[in-house]
Design an enzyme around this catalytic site. Structure first.
Site, PDB file in Angstrom:
ATOM      1  CB  SER A  17      -0.959  -0.054   1.189  1.00  0.00           C
ATOM      2  OG  SER A  17      -1.969   0.910   1.080  1.00  0.00           O
TER       3      SER A  17
ATOM      4  CG  ASP B 209      -6.911  -2.131  -3.510  1.00  0.00           C
ATOM      5  OD1 ASP B 209      -7.403  -1.066  -3.087  1.00  0.00           O
ATOM      6  OD2 ASP B 209      -5.734  -2.467  -3.304  1.00  0.00           O
TER       7      ASP B 209
ATOM      8  CG  HIS C  22      -5.875  -1.969   0.135  1.00  0.00           C
ATOM      9  ND1 HIS C  22      -5.055  -1.565  -0.895  1.00  0.00           N
ATOM     10  CD2 HIS C  22      -5.333  -1.468   1.268  1.00  0.00           C
ATOM     11  CE1 HIS C  22      -4.066  -0.842  -0.413  1.00  0.00           C
ATOM     12  NE2 HIS C  22      -4.210  -0.770   0.902  1.00  0.00           N
TER      13      HIS C  22
END
Length: 311
Positions: A157, A249, A279
């Site tokens: 991320s 996501d 995610h």
């Protein structure tokens, strides 16, 4: 919410969270948001598991933690990991289980980086720490107890963003040893660009559009600076690259775009999209058992990629 297929374990987690009406990071104080991410480790992630070495490293440019399945190890590659959390949440502790599992799957030492967080330390403090930490590890300091012959940069991320930016920085101003590969996991790779996945999955799939707006306001980046949006830079000359995304996501398409840019620039690129999951799934392996197979598949691809890299 989309009607796209969702894995049974993912559906179970999303339904459970919806029923509990769990608050999001944006709905609570900063201290509470950070506490929620810490609490989620024991609730949602796998245990750390056994390792020969799990210790904090002294005298680095920022907090660092070493993971290794071997008590002693000769010269070889070292993986440097940058945790996710929107540049605001997360730390070495929240991502300890993932780093431990990566160390086991790859049989490599892993150094997790505890960079400074926003809003106390806005852009570019955190990414500056990431770059400095990678350079420090590349120099094989005695405190590490491992001689690095090359680096693998990895992160999830926001940490995927730091992975790419650090690889670019070390491409342009090389460290003591080369970067052998990079592994951005569901990365925030092109945050200044809008993509359709944001509309499709920006609500109801764990990571929300509103939370991402809050992260950005805390991080306070310069949108024109490539250290925030690495797709402002030409990707030619980057190391072999493994990009992993989640099918459900909101930032999935950023990862797709980054993989495409690498391939177009002639970079040895593998793109893996893990379907029907959300995610952050690598740090949800207790709640989402299917994520373990995804992580193992990525590790297998990375081992093949490293086999051809010069050490």
């Amino acid at each position: 919410m989309t009607d796209q297929p969702v894995r049974p374990d993912v559906r179970g987690l999303l339904d459970q969270m919806a029923a509990a009406n769990s608050p999001r990071a944006v709905d609570v104080s900063l201290e509470q948001a950070r506490g929620m991410m810490h609490a989620s480790r024991s609730l949602l992630d796998a245990p750390t598991g056994p390792l020969a070495v799990l210790r904090d490293v002294d005298n680095g440019p920022c907090p660092l933690r070493l993971f290794d399945v071997r008590a002693e190890r000769g010269p070889g590659p070292v993986l440097v990991f940058f945790h996710g959390g929107g540049f605001v949440l997360g730390d070495i502790d929240t991502h300890e289980p993932l780093c431990a599992e990566i160390a086991r799957l790859l049989d490599l030492p892993v150094v997790s980086v505890g960079y400074r967080l926003a809003p106390e330390h806005p852009f570019p403090a955190g990414v500056s720490d990431a770059i400095a930490a990678a350079r420090w590890v590349a120099g094989s300091p005695a405190e590490l107890g491992r001689e690095a012959t090359g680096l693998i940069l990895a992160g999830d991320s926001a940490g995927g963003n730091f992975t790419i930016v650090t690889a670019l920085a070390l491409r342009d101003e090389p460290a003591a040893v080369p970067v052998l590969a990079q592994w951005p996991m569901y990365p925030a790779a092109n945050p200044t660009q809008f993509y359709p996945s944001m509309d499709a999955y920006g609500e109801g799939f764990l990571l929300s559009r509103e939370s991402m707006d809050w992260f950005s306001s805390c991080y306070a980046p310069d949108p024109k600076d490539w250290r925030y949006d690495p797709l402002h830079q030409d990707q030619r000359g980057m190391p072999p690259t493994l990009v992993v995304t989640a099918g459900l996501d909101p930032i999935r398409d950023q990862g797709r775009a980054y993989a495409a840019a690498c391939a177009a620039a002639g970079v040895d690129t593998i793109y893996l999209e893990c379907p029907e999951t959300i995610h952050g799934f690598f740090s949800l392996r207790k709640a989402l058992p299917s994520s373990q197979a995804d992580l193992e598949r990525c590790a297998a691809h990375l081992r093949v990629m490293l086999k051809g890299a010069k050490e």
